[in-house]
Enzyme design. Structure first.
Site, short mmCIF file in Angstrom:
data_model
loop_
_atom_site.label_atom_id
_atom_site.label_comp_id
_atom_site.label_asym_id
_atom_site.label_seq_id
_atom_site.Cartn_x
_atom_site.Cartn_y
_atom_site.Cartn_z
N SER A 133 33.56 29.81 41.13
CA SER A 133 33.78 30.74 42.24
C SER A 133 35.22 31.22 42.23
O SER A 133 36.08 30.67 41.54
CB SER A 133 33.48 30.06 43.57
OG SER A 133 34.55 29.22 43.96
N LYS A 134 35.48 32.24 43.03
CA LYS A 134 36.84 32.80 43.10
C LYS A 134 37.84 31.77 43.61
O LYS A 134 39.04 31.92 43.40
CB LYS A 134 36.85 34.03 44.01
CG LYS A 134 36.21 35.26 43.36
CD LYS A 134 36.45 36.50 44.21
CE LYS A 134 35.94 37.74 43.46
NZ LYS A 134 36.22 38.97 44.21
#
Length: 486
Positions: A259-260
């Protein structure tokens, strides 16, 4: 190349929100390699219809990182092209026209329901199907008038057809969705702004995209896009329906989707950490594809030559930072000395090791020093620590490692041996130190040379010691040995 097909048109269409993600770069890489392999067209498009989240800074960052990675685009921002503009925020008239034609042809309907009403009906019916229930599909004029009297503005929903939708996925093979499980979806907000669900397929249609290679996370939206494409073909907006291929997830620690928020996800960080674009792209290619069964290191040109979308593995790929670093190190070894020097210079300047512009004397010293460190560096950011001691004046020179009392005896013996030298060259320095420290003091080479290395370079890890002493010169070398004894 036997499978050249200039009609191939692919697109990479990121949103300018936040910092670019490595998964984004992997998607760009596979699209770019696919286009280049076939001799087709690579379209770069900016999906910036979310005014609340999009930013000019992120847009410029995307252009910058695409340039750093070496992804040249045939159509898109800066370069232009026959389907300009390539920013969705500048294409509003095209979307309004497509929306009007869809509404005229009964492919859509106005929906006045609130989210709370939809959820209440779902709970009351006991339905397990998430999403819209089609309540407004066949409203009477009286019902519409009643909603409008309440001051409600409708969203526009696309009517999903009955039956099933099947496509031959370029990565996963044949996939079928029953449309009863794909609810009618909104394509325009109540304020008249078109949604991604409309603008993305309309852009693909108008730009005549032939192949859509995108992440697996978007697979569930493909039936909606196929249904909308069929409508766009019927209305003459699209010439045909593109083929889809869904690329595997990139997984992070603990087998969770990267994920970011994961530190290793931030693309720009790899540039700042001194990765080569060639090394990073090589590693990203391995997240779902391989050039051969026993080969991990290859050039981008070799990837383009060999890339076949059918060879992409549909299974999730795990991001392994250690492997990424190892592959980057292999690419560092593939650079010429001149190329490596050019690439480390910005890092040396930023660290204050050399000035900007570089003085002639420093440039000459760097040219002599680079062969000593070229095989030892795994990332460009390692250059300042490895080379800094050569360029530091004696006032700013510092030691990051300590020399103990036994080490000081070694340094004293080294000083005596080196100060007696008539000739200051690598061979003479090595002979003198081996005689004084290994033969006379009976030390093992590691113990013998470690304290000398710290005294003159400041660290236990440095370029080869004897060559470093030669480059430092007699006066500076002896001065640092003296200073270590003070």
């Amino acid at each position: 190349m036997s499978d050249r097909d200039p009609s191939v048109r692919v697109r990479f269409c990121p949103s300018p929100t936040g910092s670019p993600h490595v998964g984004l770069a992997r998607t760009a890489l596979f699209n770019w390699a696919f286009a280049r392999h076939h001799g087709g067209t690579f379209v770069f498009r900016i999906e910036d219809t979310d005014a609340a989240r999009d930013s000019e800074e992120s847009y410029q960052g995307l252009l910058d990182v695409m340039g750093w990675l070496g992804f040249d685009w045939d159509e898109g921002p800066v370069v232009g092209g026959p389907h300009a503009p390539y920013r969705q925020s500048e294409r509003g008239d095209l979307y309004r026209d497509a929306l009007a034609r869809l509404r005229e042809s009964q492919y859509t309907y106005d929906c006045y329901c609130t989210n709370d009403e939809v959820e209440a009906r779902r709970k009351a019916s006991g339905s397990k199907v998430q999403g819209y229930d089609g309540f407004c599909r066949e409203l009477t004029e009286e019902q519409v008038a009643a909603f409008r009297a309440e001051g409600r503005n409708p969203v526009v929903r696309f009517r999903m057809p009955d039956g099933s939708l099947t496509w031959d996925d370029l990565v996963r093979g044949e996939i079928t969705f029953e449309t009863q499980f794909v609810p009618d979806f909104a394509i325009c907000r109540a304020n008249g702004d078109p949604l991604y669900t409309l603008v993305n397929p309309v852009d693909d249609a108008l730009m005549e995209i032939t192949h859509v290679l995108r992440g697996e996370d978007l697979l569930s939206s493909t039936p909606r896009q196929l249904a909308l494409y069929a409508a766009l073909v019927d209305l003459g907006i699209a010439k045909g329906v593109p083929r889809f291929g869904h690329l595997p997830y990139v997984m992070g620690e603990g087998n969770k989707k990267l994920s970011k928020r994961d530190p290793q996800a931030h693309l720009v960080a790899y540039r700042e950490q001194g990765f080569l674009p060639e090394g990073l792209l090589n590693y990203l290619a391995l997240l779902g594809w391989a050039i051969g069964p026993d080969r991990d290191v290859f050039t981008i040109e070799e990837m383009v030559e060999a890339f076949d979308i059918k060879d992409v593995n549909p299974n999730p790929a795990r991001f392994d930072l250690k492997k990424a670093e190892a592959i980057n190190a292999d690419h560092m070894r593939m650079l010429t000395l001149d190329d490596l020097t050019d690439r480390v210079l910005p890092f040396l300047k930023e660290a204050g090791v050399v000035g900007d512009p570089v003085r002639d004397a420093d440039a000459q010293l760097l040219e002599q020093a680079m062969p000593l460190v070229a095989e030892r560096m795994n990332k460009l950011t390692e250059a300042p620590a490895m080379l800094g001691f050569l360029f530091a004046d004696e006032e700013s020179f510092t030691r990051t490692d300590e020399i103990d009392e036994a080490g000081r005896d070694v340094v004293r013996a080294a000083y005596d041996a080196l100060s007696a030298l008539d000739e200051w060259g690598t061979a003479a320095i090595e002979a003198a130190l081996r005689q004084a420290l290994v033969d006379d003091l009976g030390l093992k080479p590691r113990n013998a040379f470690g304290p000398v290395r710290i005294a003159v370079t400041g660290s236990r890890v440095s370029p080869p010691l004897f060559e470093s002493l030669e480059l430092l010169g007699r006066e500076r070398s002896l001065g640092r040995l003296r200073a270590a004894l003070a």
